[in-house]
Design an enzyme around this catalytic site. Structure first.
Site, PDB file in Angstrom:
ATOM      1  N   HIS A  16      37.915  34.813  46.076  1.00 47.57           N
ATOM      2  CA  HIS A  16      38.640  36.055  47.248  1.00 47.57           C
ATOM      3  C   HIS A  16      37.775  37.007  46.993  1.00 47.57           C
ATOM      4  O   HIS A  16      37.180  37.998  47.618  1.00 47.57           O
ATOM      5  CB  HIS A  16      39.558  36.226  46.460  1.00 47.57           C
ATOM      6  CG  HIS A  16      41.330  35.300  47.175  1.00 47.57           C
ATOM      7  ND1 HIS A  16      41.164  35.205  48.565  1.00 47.57           N
ATOM      8  CD2 HIS A  16      41.816  35.076  46.891  1.00 47.57           C
ATOM      9  CE1 HIS A  16      42.135  34.301  48.470  1.00 47.57           C
ATOM     10  NE2 HIS A  16      42.687  34.170  47.554  1.00 47.57           N
ATOM     11  N   GLU A  41      40.566  33.565  42.117  1.00 44.77           N
ATOM     12  CA  GLU A  41      40.193  34.971  42.739  1.00 44.77           C
ATOM     13  C   GLU A  41      38.971  36.001  42.898  1.00 44.77           C
ATOM     14  O   GLU A  41      38.779  36.563  43.802  1.00 44.77           O
ATOM     15  CB  GLU A  41      41.046  35.794  41.322  1.00 44.77           C
ATOM     16  CG  GLU A  41      42.847  35.247  41.392  1.00 44.77           C
ATOM     17  CD  GLU A  41      43.051  35.542  42.233  1.00 44.77           C
ATOM     18  OE1 GLU A  41      43.391  36.043  43.330  1.00 44.77           O
ATOM     19  OE2 GLU A  41      43.908  34.589  42.821  1.00 44.77           O
ATOM     20  N   GLU A  50      42.033  32.845  52.004  1.00 44.85           N
ATOM     21  CA  GLU A  50      42.274  31.299  50.856  1.00 44.85           C
ATOM     22  C   GLU A  50      40.938  30.781  51.733  1.00 44.85           C
ATOM     23  O   GLU A  50      41.190  29.231  49.607  1.00 44.85           O
ATOM     24  CB  GLU A  50      43.293  30.651  51.242  1.00 44.85           C
ATOM     25  CG  GLU A  50      44.750  31.668  51.157  1.00 44.85           C
ATOM     26  CD  GLU A  50      44.927  32.197  50.007  1.00 44.85           C
ATOM     27  OE1 GLU A  50      44.121  31.603  48.685  1.00 44.85           O
ATOM     28  OE2 GLU A  50      45.363  32.959  49.717  1.00 44.85           O
TER      29      GLU A  50
END
Lengths: 495, 495
Positions: free
Chosen positions: B269, B266, B295
């Site tokens: 991201h 995460e 991704e």
């Protein structure tokens, strides 16, 4: 009665407006409770856009026409009441340009952020310019609304919070308090001086235990955690939406009393929101009546129900067992009813509190009329506090920087607290008259009789009637300072 | 270049759309992390209203005209790129009626809520009807978009996540993986069978320490907590807005590894979002390129950078000191690269993961085309898993109910993971080729050289170029499975 095309269109529109208001409330909660500081600018952009979208929805060209059509349809029942509310909200919004709405949203957020810094550093000059800019925009709003509503600019601001609020009624009620409270204050101070001071319980009071005790108190009062949360923020408030009520508080490990009493206050607000009639939640008629009624519900719970000897005895038991301490009988009641001339509104007792509000009401009216230049706010504040309450704040953090309201654009809000306190006394008196078991039940931690009475007589009426009508129906009389003043004499002078 | 009236109007409109998207992201985070269950219905109403408002803003009658005018203006630079993105978003939205947008928003939320229950009880029948209804709406969306965009319905769904995604390219790339991965998987399993299993560190690993370790890892990678948060939710995700990134994870006290690796994912991201160019944040051109690129950024961090022997040795040291445990050298690396035929996608290793995605891609295409009736999803899922991975889920919670995606309406999303993994391998290879110090720096916990390279070559380009162009510019080649497959052979077969 089925909806006509005009009412159907209006209801769909207001349903959407209600969703946007709910969203704004969650975003403000988030910002106060947990948003990282870097997110300020993006959040300001989000909130400004929501305000402008709401404005555009309310002032779209077809709204005026739909309102006019619906008004000729001789609606009845909830639809008639709903239409009155729609018209009222429309007037508030049509007075403003979307540019002004955008500017107001951004200027309040900017000013609020500077206020946090100014307050932390007790330095008014940090926020002076931003406040002056914000006031200029608020004046613009007030003037524009005053023109459309044919009332004075300050009344136009009051009516953002209370639909039919008038300066006359405020001056009358506040005048009575100003006449009587200073001498009452002296009597109570003399009376309390004859007794030794109550002993403050010694901490530390671990915050985890305070949290658990707070939840227990909230549940006793009737808060359902499936439909709400309790969190921590710099200032206590009640936000969110009826099925997702967000209460905040602040804890200190040196004392548990002020956090718990604050939570009880916010729980009063929360029960009002939760008690609004389900079928009309998304319509103006199903919304809380106004901020006098809202503050009456919080103050009724905090001041009338829970600052009573019976409840504080029970809370004392709960606290003793939660923190494994011992407290003298009546000690908590004596602490919570100790009267003192102080600088801070949110720490004020029931008797001096209205005086804090009167100071603020005078000052905000003077700033808005231009009689008081913002640069002179700190010195004028101190002079007024000295005159009315007899204290001089040692610095501006304890003076004119203590409250968020002005820096957030909430001019016209302060009177709601005292109007709410007066209303709370009158409503509580009526509730006890109707249901004599209420005080004794509260002493057992059973709030059902009280909350059910409030649900029937206040919450359920939402905005179906005016504030005045609701007070009249619930208490059998117009709003008056008599129940409040007799409550004070009763609790503080044993009269 | 100053804005013409048409571009100025479009930019203002998209700025508002960006604010609404940011709001939706915060509301979804709130709902996943802390909203009380009673708030579901009100939140569904809020989110549906935001979707419809966004739809109305994008499809308002003047937008088509403004786009056409702007397209004749021969814009250059960022304005030209921005216009392409605006047109793309317009096509996606103009295909739908606001009724369908509203229905989709409500149906996904309803289905997701039932899915939670169905998964908890491992009972597919609970969600069957809601899923079938949701799929009918998604089919409607796909067909409408396919017609306008002149592509196939499934491609129309893929393009909600990746602008130029084509079935041909997916079939080509996935075909190569399907050809090579099963035999590679066998080789790796044989190779790993020659060694003893790595020893699992023994817990409990207190969650407070896991939280602190997670924050430390995030900060090492470059996450700035002034601009984001780490919280807990049922499923890990990265939401919020670039200046207020909200990462979630879930902890178990029996193991710290999967939470930390999830957080690293995460954080990849988050860095992409934070790295988007400041000046264009509110415009389509300044948004993340698409979900392949997104991704790729998370998988690059998780799989390429942090599942390396060098980093896992460092993490092992950090974990030993945080939890006061001792771990054999290389033990953490061996645990994190242990390959196993399993049922659960999010626990899968790098080699079987694409096979999980291929199963889902086949099944969602079949459901959308009508070849697979939803009632047969559980049995078909199990058969496919058995065929491609060689395992049969013991129940539907470990089978077709394990992932939120379909029940949330996210058909067409699964391929992004594997396309992202392939892209990540190719990008990481290029980064290391350009900056040879990267692997060694990561082993010291210094992510600067890597993150700066990514900022220059990926993040900063936002949506100024197509995914294909960005990959080409950054790596000097078209997207290919070669770097991914050679990375697998290198890490898992020491080739």
């Amino acid at each position: 009665m089925t909806a006509t095309p005009a009412t159907e269109a209006l209801e769909a529109r207001f349903r959407r407006i209600s969703a946007l208001s709910g969203i704004a409330s969650v975003l403000i909660w988030d910002q106060s409770v947990l948003m990282p500081s870097g997110g300020c600018e993006a959040r300001a952009e989000q909130l400004a856009n929501l305000s402008v979208l709401r404005h555009e929805l309310l002032t779209a060209p077809d709204v005026a026409e739909q309102l006019a059509t619906a008004e000729e349809e001789m609606l009845e029942g909830w639809r008639a009441a709903n239409l009155l509310e729609m018209r009222r909200l429309y007037f508030h919004e049509i007075a403003l340009s979307s540019k002004l709405v955008d500017a107001l949203s951004r200027a309040s957020l900017r000013c609020e952020i500077l206020w946090r810094e100014a307050r932390a550093e007790a330095n008014f000059s940090i926020v002076l310019k931003a406040l002056a800019e914000l006031i200029a925009l608020i004046q613009e709003e007030a003037t524009a609304k005053a023109e459309i509503m044919k009332i004075s600019p300050y009344e136009a601001l009051l009516r953002r919070y209370e639909p039919a609020c008038s300066i006359n009624s405020i001056e009358k009620l506040f005048g009575e308090l100003e006449d009587q409270l200073p001498s009452l204050l002296n009597s109570v101070l003399e009376y309390q001086a004859t007794r030794s001071d109550p002993v403050q319980p010694q901490g530390p009071f671990p915050i985890a235990i305070q949290r658990a005790l707070s939840r227990m108190v909230m549940q006793a009062i009737g808060f359902n955690f499936n439909y709400g949360r309790l969190d921590e923020a710099l200032h206590p408030f009640c936000g969110g939406v009826p099925d997702d009520v967000r209460i905040t508080t602040r804890y200190e490990d040196s004392s548990f009393i002020s956090a718990i009493m604050g939570i009880i206050h916010e729980t009063g607000h929360a029960l009002y929101e939760r008690g609004l009639p389900l079928a009309w939640r998304t319509q103006p008629v199903g919304s809380a009546r106004g901020m006098i009624m809202h503050e009456s519900q919080s103050l009724l719970m905090e001041m009338q129900a829970c600052r009573s000897e019976a409840f504080l005895d029970l809370l004392s038991d709960w606290a003793c067992s939660a923190f494994s301490i011992s407290l003298e009988p009546k000690n908590l009641f004596r602490i919570c009813t100790k009267v003192k001339r102080g600088c801070i509104r949110v720490e004020a007792d029931e008797i001096t509190y209205p005086l804090h509000v009167i100071v603020r009401t005078r000052l905000e009216r003077a700033m808005l009329s231009g009689d008081l230049q913002v640069a002179y706010l700190p010195s004028t504040w101190n002079a007024e506090m000295n005159e009315l309450i007899g204290v001089t704040p040692p610095n501006d953090a304890m003076g004119c920087l203590q409250d968020i309201h002005w820096y957030d654009g909430a001019f016209g809000y302060f009177p709601m607290y005292t109007l709410g306190a007066i209303t709370a006394a009158q409503i509580f008196q009526a509730a006890v008259r109707d249901e004599r078991c209420i005080p004794e039940a509260i002493g057992r931690g059973d709030f059902k009789p009280l909350v059910e009475w409030l649900a029937r007589n206040i919450h359920d009426l939402a905005s179906f009637k005016s504030t005045e009508e609701i007070i009249n129906m619930a208490t059998g009389a117009n709003l008056s300072t008599v129940p409040f003043l007799s409550h004070i004499k009763n609790r503080y002078l044993d009269e």
